[in-house]
Design a protein around this motif. Structure first.
Motif, PDB file in Angstrom:
ATOM      1  N   LEU A 203     -12.715  23.413  57.811  1.00 50.27           N
ATOM      2  CA  LEU A 203     -11.653  23.602  58.686  1.00 50.27           C
ATOM      3  C   LEU A 203     -10.379  22.781  58.562  1.00 50.27           C
ATOM      4  O   LEU A 203      -9.395  22.906  59.041  1.00 50.27           O
ATOM      5  N   THR A 204     -10.651  21.872  57.460  1.00 46.34           N
ATOM      6  CA  THR A 204      -9.443  21.184  57.061  1.00 46.34           C
ATOM      7  C   THR A 204      -9.573  20.634  55.526  1.00 46.34           C
ATOM      8  O   THR A 204     -10.638  20.619  55.145  1.00 46.34           O
TER       9      THR A 204
ATOM     10  N   TYR B 182     -18.010   8.046  55.051  1.00 47.30           N
ATOM     11  CA  TYR B 182     -17.966   8.808  56.358  1.00 47.30           C
ATOM     12  C   TYR B 182     -17.848  10.094  55.934  1.00 47.30           C
ATOM     13  O   TYR B 182     -16.931  10.662  55.180  1.00 47.30           O
ATOM     14  N   LEU B 183     -18.785  10.884  56.453  1.00 52.45           N
ATOM     15  CA  LEU B 183     -18.714  12.480  55.981  1.00 52.45           C
ATOM     16  C   LEU B 183     -18.615  13.463  57.203  1.00 52.45           C
ATOM     17  O   LEU B 183     -19.030  13.377  58.440  1.00 52.45           O
ATOM     18  N   ASP B 184     -17.597  14.324  57.030  1.00 49.91           N
ATOM     19  CA  ASP B 184     -17.326  15.355  57.857  1.00 49.91           C
ATOM     20  C   ASP B 184     -17.736  16.636  57.093  1.00 49.91           C
ATOM     21  O   ASP B 184     -16.662  17.033  56.364  1.00 49.91           O
ATOM     22  N   ILE B 185     -18.562  17.229  57.250  1.00 52.86           N
ATOM     23  CA  ILE B 185     -18.948  18.689  56.630  1.00 52.86           C
ATOM     24  C   ILE B 185     -17.943  19.673  56.765  1.00 52.86           C
ATOM     25  O   ILE B 185     -17.993  20.552  56.045  1.00 52.86           O
ATOM     26  N   HIS B 186     -17.103  19.617  57.778  1.00 54.53           N
ATOM     27  CA  HIS B 186     -16.008  20.333  58.045  1.00 54.53           C
ATOM     28  C   HIS B 186     -14.712  20.245  57.285  1.00 54.53           C
ATOM     29  O   HIS B 186     -13.631  21.030  57.345  1.00 54.53           O
ATOM     30  N   ASN B 187     -14.725  19.243  56.659  1.00 53.81           N
ATOM     31  CA  ASN B 187     -13.550  18.732  55.649  1.00 53.81           C
ATOM     32  C   ASN B 187     -13.940  19.009  54.250  1.00 53.81           C
ATOM     33  O   ASN B 187     -14.827  18.481  53.665  1.00 53.81           O
TER      34      ASN B 187
END
Length: 133
Positions: free
Chosen positions: A115-116, A63-68
């Motif tokens: 962001l995180t 699962y990818l979140d580019i803001h993490n």
């Protein structure tokens, strides 16, 4: 009745504006965002497909979140995963993940804002509710 010249010119202007809007080159951010979504969707499809190879079940969750910020480690781990080389879909997915990683650390390094750095959020994501179609 034939359309007037003014109507034709208005239509041409509208179509030209639409073409121009779609012709704008993607930004680094939009490219990273679309590729991460594509990879996440491909991974979901791979997990639900009826593959005869059991190694797919052992792949690291993707699962990818580019803001993490942890997404970089997640991509490295997935690409380096030593199994499933013989499964074409997995090889293609690893190649996309490698491309995303390269884009993020090279081309878009200065354009991205993390962001995180909550690595557990990539392991157990809180997904938005599915909207009825």
């Amino acid at each position: 009745k034939l359309p007037t010249m003014k109507t034709l010119l208005s239509l041409i202007a509208l179509l030209s504006a639409a073409l121009f809007a779609n012709a704008a080159p993607p930004t680094c951010y939009s490219r990273v965002l679309s590729l991460s979504k594509e990879i996440t969707e491909s991974f979901k499809e791979l997990q639900t497909s009826k593959t005869e190879d059991s190694c797919v079940e052992t792949l690291p969750r993707l699962y990818l979140d580019i803001h993490n910020y942890c997404v970089l480690a997640k991509l490295r781990d997935f690409v380096a995963y030593p199994r499933c080389e013989r499964v074409l879909e997995v090889s293609e997915l690893k190649e996309k993940a490698r491309s995303l990683y390269t884009i993020m650390i090279s081309y878009c390094r200065r354009d991205l804002v993390f962001l995180t750095d909550d690595c557990s959020a990539l392991e157990n994501p809180v997904l938005p509710p599915i909207e009825p179609s």
